[in-house]
Motif scaffolding. Structure first.
Motif, PDB file in Angstrom:
ATOM      1  N   ILE A   1       0.834  -1.212   0.000  1.00  0.00           N
ATOM      2  CA  ILE A   1       0.000   0.000   0.000  1.00  0.00           C
ATOM      3  C   ILE A   1       0.864   1.254   0.000  1.00  0.00           C
ATOM      4  CG2 ILE A   1      -1.634   1.344   1.399  1.00  0.00           C
ATOM      5  CD1 ILE A   1      -2.794  -1.393   2.315  1.00  0.00           C
ATOM      6  N   GLU A   2       1.906   1.260   0.827  1.00  0.00           N
ATOM      7  CA  GLU A   2       2.783   2.433   0.893  1.00  0.00           C
ATOM      8  C   GLU A   2       3.430   2.714  -0.454  1.00  0.00           C
ATOM      9  OE1 GLU A   2       6.227   4.950   1.366  1.00  0.00           O
ATOM     10  OE2 GLU A   2       6.238   2.872   0.640  1.00  0.00           O
ATOM     11  N   LYS A   3       3.930   1.672  -1.092  1.00  0.00           N
ATOM     12  CA  LYS A   3       4.597   1.842  -2.386  1.00  0.00           C
ATOM     13  C   LYS A   3       3.610   2.281  -3.462  1.00  0.00           C
ATOM     14  CE  LYS A   3       7.949   1.373  -5.450  1.00  0.00           C
ATOM     15  NZ  LYS A   3       9.149   2.237  -5.490  1.00  0.00           N
ATOM     16  N   LEU A   4       2.425   1.724  -3.438  1.00  0.00           N
ATOM     17  CA  LEU A   4       1.401   2.091  -4.414  1.00  0.00           C
ATOM     18  C   LEU A   4       1.063   3.574  -4.296  1.00  0.00           C
ATOM     19  CD1 LEU A   4      -0.338   0.580  -6.550  1.00  0.00           C
ATOM     20  CD2 LEU A   4      -2.091   0.346  -4.799  1.00  0.00           C
ATOM     21  N   LEU A   5       0.893   4.057  -3.074  1.00  0.00           N
ATOM     22  CA  LEU A   5       0.569   5.466  -2.864  1.00  0.00           C
ATOM     23  C   LEU A   5       1.729   6.382  -3.210  1.00  0.00           C
ATOM     24  CD1 LEU A   5      -1.344   5.307   0.558  1.00  0.00           C
ATOM     25  CD2 LEU A   5      -2.341   5.574  -1.726  1.00  0.00           C
ATOM     26  N   ARG A   6       2.942   5.929  -2.919  1.00  0.00           N
ATOM     27  CA  ARG A   6       4.112   6.790  -3.099  1.00  0.00           C
ATOM     28  C   ARG A   6       4.588   6.840  -4.554  1.00  0.00           C
ATOM     29  NH1 ARG A   6       9.399   5.199  -2.343  1.00  0.00           N
ATOM     30  NH2 ARG A   6       8.673   3.367  -1.204  1.00  0.00           N
ATOM     31  N   SER A   7       4.550   5.719  -5.255  1.00  0.00           N
ATOM     32  CA  SER A   7       5.145   5.660  -6.589  1.00  0.00           C
ATOM     33  C   SER A   7       4.134   5.672  -7.723  1.00  0.00           C
ATOM     34  CB  SER A   7       6.028   4.408  -6.708  1.00  0.00           C
ATOM     35  OG  SER A   7       7.109   4.473  -5.801  1.00  0.00           O
ATOM     36  N   CYS A   8       2.859   5.513  -7.405  1.00  0.00           N
ATOM     37  CA  CYS A   8       1.821   5.575  -8.436  1.00  0.00           C
ATOM     38  C   CYS A   8       0.876   6.706  -8.052  1.00  0.00           C
ATOM     39  CB  CYS A   8       1.082   4.242  -8.536  1.00  0.00           C
ATOM     40  SG  CYS A   8       2.164   2.837  -8.896  1.00  0.00           S
ATOM     41  N   LYS A   9       1.351   7.915  -8.214  1.00  0.00           N
ATOM     42  CA  LYS A   9       0.694   9.106  -7.658  1.00  0.00           C
ATOM     43  C   LYS A   9      -0.710   9.342  -8.203  1.00  0.00           C
ATOM     44  CE  LYS A   9       3.068  12.254 -10.895  1.00  0.00           C
ATOM     45  NZ  LYS A   9       1.890  12.725 -11.619  1.00  0.00           N
ATOM     46  N   ASP A  10      -1.010   8.809  -9.399  1.00  0.00           N
ATOM     47  CA  ASP A  10      -2.329   9.053  -9.990  1.00  0.00           C
ATOM     48  C   ASP A  10      -3.308   7.907  -9.751  1.00  0.00           C
ATOM     49  OD1 ASP A  10      -1.662  11.568 -11.029  1.00  0.00           O
ATOM     50  OD2 ASP A  10      -0.637  10.633 -12.731  1.00  0.00           O
ATOM     51  N   ILE A  11      -2.967   7.008  -8.831  1.00  0.00           N
ATOM     52  CA  ILE A  11      -3.907   5.952  -8.464  1.00  0.00           C
ATOM     53  C   ILE A  11      -5.203   6.586  -7.974  1.00  0.00           C
ATOM     54  CG2 ILE A  11      -3.098   5.790  -6.063  1.00  0.00           C
ATOM     55  CD1 ILE A  11      -3.877   2.700  -8.082  1.00  0.00           C
ATOM     56  N   ASN A  12      -6.337   5.984  -8.303  1.00  0.00           N
ATOM     57  CA  ASN A  12      -7.610   6.576  -7.922  1.00  0.00           C
ATOM     58  C   ASN A  12      -7.941   6.279  -6.459  1.00  0.00           C
ATOM     59  OD1 ASN A  12     -10.103   7.850  -8.072  1.00  0.00           O
ATOM     60  ND2 ASN A  12     -11.132   6.013  -8.825  1.00  0.00           N
ATOM     61  N   LYS A  13      -8.223   4.999  -6.156  1.00  0.00           N
ATOM     62  CA  LYS A  13      -8.545   4.597  -4.783  1.00  0.00           C
ATOM     63  C   LYS A  13      -7.848   3.281  -4.470  1.00  0.00           C
ATOM     64  CE  LYS A  13     -13.225   6.598  -4.861  1.00  0.00           C
ATOM     65  NZ  LYS A  13     -14.680   6.261  -4.854  1.00  0.00           N
ATOM     66  N   VAL A  14      -7.596   3.077  -3.189  1.00  0.00           N
ATOM     67  CA  VAL A  14      -7.097   1.791  -2.710  1.00  0.00           C
ATOM     68  C   VAL A  14      -8.096   1.273  -1.681  1.00  0.00           C
ATOM     69  CG1 VAL A  14      -5.216   0.544  -1.608  1.00  0.00           C
ATOM     70  CG2 VAL A  14      -4.700   2.517  -3.074  1.00  0.00           C
ATOM     71  N   PHE A  15      -8.912   0.314  -2.106  1.00  0.00           N
ATOM     72  CA  PHE A  15      -9.864  -0.310  -1.201  1.00  0.00           C
ATOM     73  C   PHE A  15      -9.133  -1.382  -0.401  1.00  0.00           C
ATOM     74  CE2 PHE A  15     -12.483   1.126  -4.787  1.00  0.00           C
ATOM     75  CZ  PHE A  15     -13.486   1.831  -4.120  1.00  0.00           C
ATOM     76  N   ILE A  16      -9.316  -1.389   0.913  1.00  0.00           N
ATOM     77  CA  ILE A  16      -8.630  -2.352   1.769  1.00  0.00           C
ATOM     78  C   ILE A  16      -9.670  -3.168   2.527  1.00  0.00           C
ATOM     79  CG2 ILE A  16      -6.872  -2.695   3.537  1.00  0.00           C
ATOM     80  CD1 ILE A  16      -5.926   0.160   3.016  1.00  0.00           C
ATOM     81  N   LEU A  17      -9.693  -4.468   2.279  1.00  0.00           N
ATOM     82  CA  LEU A  17     -10.613  -5.342   3.007  1.00  0.00           C
ATOM     83  C   LEU A  17     -10.064  -5.542   4.421  1.00  0.00           C
ATOM     84  CD1 LEU A  17     -13.211  -7.054   2.418  1.00  0.00           C
ATOM     85  CD2 LEU A  17     -11.676  -9.023   2.242  1.00  0.00           C
ATOM     86  N   ILE A  18     -10.820  -5.109   5.409  1.00  0.00           N
ATOM     87  CA  ILE A  18     -10.372  -5.164   6.799  1.00  0.00           C
ATOM     88  C   ILE A  18     -11.431  -5.863   7.643  1.00  0.00           C
ATOM     89  CG2 ILE A  18      -9.672  -3.832   8.818  1.00  0.00           C
ATOM     90  CD1 ILE A  18      -8.757  -1.610   6.992  1.00  0.00           C
ATOM     91  N   ARG A  19     -10.972  -6.786   8.459  1.00  0.00           N
ATOM     92  CA  ARG A  19     -11.877  -7.521   9.336  1.00  0.00           C
ATOM     93  C   ARG A  19     -12.107  -6.729  10.625  1.00  0.00           C
ATOM     94  NH1 ARG A  19     -10.430 -11.264  13.190  1.00  0.00           N
ATOM     95  NH2 ARG A  19      -8.310 -11.255  12.345  1.00  0.00           N
ATOM     96  N   GLN A  20     -13.370  -6.581  10.995  1.00  0.00           N
ATOM     97  CA  GLN A  20     -13.680  -5.904  12.252  1.00  0.00           C
ATOM     98  C   GLN A  20     -13.251  -6.782  13.423  1.00  0.00           C
ATOM     99  OE1 GLN A  20     -16.236  -2.928  12.833  1.00  0.00           O
ATOM    100  NE2 GLN A  20     -17.779  -3.454  11.303  1.00  0.00           N
ATOM    101  N   LYS A  21     -12.674  -6.176  14.422  1.00  0.00           N
ATOM    102  CA  LYS A  21     -12.310  -6.885  15.638  1.00  0.00           C
ATOM    103  C   LYS A  21     -13.170  -6.385  16.782  1.00  0.00           C
ATOM    104  CE  LYS A  21      -7.490  -8.104  14.686  1.00  0.00           C
ATOM    105  NZ  LYS A  21      -6.093  -8.014  15.189  1.00  0.00           N
ATOM    106  N   LYS A  22     -13.302  -7.213  17.790  1.00  0.00           N
ATOM    107  CA  LYS A  22     -14.105  -6.830  18.937  1.00  0.00           C
ATOM    108  C   LYS A  22     -13.536  -5.573  19.573  1.00  0.00           C
ATOM    109  CE  LYS A  22     -16.181  -8.758  23.123  1.00  0.00           C
ATOM    110  NZ  LYS A  22     -16.262  -9.943  24.018  1.00  0.00           N
ATOM    111  N   GLY A  23     -14.359  -4.545  19.657  1.00  0.00           N
ATOM    112  CA  GLY A  23     -13.926  -3.293  20.274  1.00  0.00           C
ATOM    113  C   GLY A  23     -13.136  -2.392  19.358  1.00  0.00           C
TER     114      GLY A  23
END
Length: 485
Positions: free
Chosen positions: A47-69
């Motif tokens: 993710i860091e490299k994508l944001l830093r080196s591909c400056k014209d990327i539109n969106k980065v969707f990240i699938l994240i699991r909810q944790k308790k609390g």
């Protein structure tokens, strides 16, 4: 010059073949990427490299699991506090607005994604990076199947509905084949039919002995399920797929900071147990056994390049080994040697480190019993007599478990060929080669292993010392060096 050469229509939407002269950054311009495993070690760097080196990327969707609390927004905010993102925060803080958390879980039916989020992904995503998996070696087979195999199958089902999908990148492992010989960049036969696996699980759902017989030459359920999944993914003609097979993924080499890593898993834990003086006995067939490591930034660059250069006309998935032994081999003995040298130089040890290498499992067990287990029990007995909490046996159990997890991998004398991965890198323009270095032939192991060691002491050791309630004190013999007490 036209960038679009040809288009073919498929159930998943329009696939576009990108001319090789298009830069990697230009490929990602205006596109949206879906990332699984984004909160993990490799995922953060991706993710860091994508944001830093591909400056014209539109969106980065990240699938994240909810944790308790802790909701997904909180987990995302916690993730970007990691030092790996510090450079971006200083130079391009606005790019974090492109991160879009999606609540989901690869273990759940339809990934546990809300209908509106599912539709958004189907409408907007062009590239899918799938690395979410469990790497726990002692997980029961039915648990690992649900995560590694079924999780990937669920992800592919989602991809089939993506109108603009151009590339599905599956991160496997070089150890998926449990090879006793060289590993080539191709899809290998599955270790069993999926139906056979589920028939077995009906008969023996939690029988570890029967499971060991069933998975055969595979050392763990992890490698077995990765092999099964890799074959399923590679033979799926509906999705434009690329398979990346990393070996032992360790700290960054060059970017965005040298030596960064965030976990003790695998090689890192084994190496540092030796240099701290916690483990002295290593089973190794001989000192020339090749150890295959790859810096995480080199692996991530390979992933970004491979997805950008995906050829949708392939009938099966291209495979790239993110490995080093095929072009720049070094040995396990070298890893231990350099780490011990660095530990002695800077004093990062409790007991003076040394390593005894032997190919005899019985000798390792004997030396461990007399040289490690008995002293640990005696030390804890003395602590109890002083009214203090015992800690040595518990610590030793963790050390031995870490050592056990790597024993099989340190006995295999095989080479992971990476000719296709190197040819892919060679096809890049000079500008892309500089921006996305991923040829392991360029790694200077003497330099890198010292960077790796420094990264462990900087990014991992402080939190471990705090957990163990251990402090550093100056060593009298060295004016500016520190030693564990």
């Amino acid at each position: 010059m036209l960038l679009l050469i040809t288009q073919t229509f498929a159930p998943c939407g329009i696939r576009t073949l990108i001319e090789s002269s298009q830069s990697v950054s230009d490929f990602y311009a205006g596109k949206s990427v879906l990332v699984t495993g984004g909160t993990g070690f490799i995922g953060k760097v991706y993710i860091e490299k994508l944001l830093r080196s591909c400056k014209d990327i539109n969106k980065v969707f990240i699938l994240i699991r909810q944790k308790k609390g802790e909701n997904i927004e909180s987990r995302l905010n916690h993730m970007i506090k990691n030092p790996i993102f510090d450079k971006l925060k200083k130079t391009k803080p606005q790019v974090f607005n492109k991160l879009v958390p999606i609540s989901g879980d690869i273990c759940e039916p339809k990934l546990g994604i809300k209908l509106e989020d599912e539709q958004t992904l189907k409408d907007e995503v062009s590239v899918v990076y799938h690395s979410a998996a469990t790497v726990k070696y002692r997980e029961p087979l039915h648990v690992v199947m649900n995560i590694n195999f079924e999780g990937t199958r669920r992800m592919l089902d989602l991809c089939k509905g993506m109108r603009n999908l151009q590339s599905f990148l599956y991160v496997s492992t070089a150890f998926a084949q449990a090879m006793d010989h060289d590993l080539y960049e191709k899809v290998y036969p599955a270790p069993a039919r999926v139906e056979e696996v589920y028939d077995f699980l009906k008969k023996f759902p939690n029988d570890s002995e029967e499971t060991a017989k069933f998975i055969g030459r595979h050392p763990t359920t992890y490698t077995f399920t990765k092999c099964l999944t890799e074959n399923y993914v590679g033979e799926n003609p509906e999705i434009p797929t690329t398979i990346i097979r990393p070996s032992g993924v360790v700290s960054t080499y060059k970017e965005p900071v040298k030596g960064w890593l965030d976990n003790w898993l695998g090689t890192t834990g084994v190496l540092f147990d030796v240099v701290r003086g916690s483990n002295h006995y290593i089973m190794l067939k001989n000192k020339n056994i090749i150890g295959d490591l790859i810096p995480v930034d080199y692996l991530v660059n390979l992933c970004l390049v491979a997805a950008a250069k995906q050829n949708s006309e392939n009938s099966s998935a291209p495979v790239y080994n993110g490995t080093s032994s095929g072009s720049n081999p070094t040995t396990w003995y070298k890893f231990y040697q350099v780490f011990i040298e660095e530990s002695l130089k800077f004093g990062f040890y409790e007991k003076r480190p040394y390593a005894v290498f032997t190919k005899s499992k019985k000798l390792v067990d004997l030396l461990t019993f007399f040289g490690m287990k008995i002293p640990a029990h005696v030390a804890d007995l003395l602590l109890r007599l002083q009214g203090k909490e015992p800690r040595n046996v518990k610590k030793l159990q963790r050390v031995l478990m870490t050592r056990w997890s790597m024993e099989w991998f340190q006995q295999k004398q095989c080479v992971f060929k990476n000719d296709k991965a190197r040819a892919l890198y060679a096809s890049l323009s000079d500008a892309d080669k500089a921006k996305f270095p991923c040829d392991p032939s360029d790694i200077d192991w003497n330099e890198y292993l010292r960077i790796y060691f420094k990264g462990v002491t900087e990014y991992l050791l402080p939190s471990l010392l705090a957990k163990e309630k251990t402090t550093f004190v100056p060593k009298p013999d060295w004016s500016k060096q520190m030693i564990l007490k």
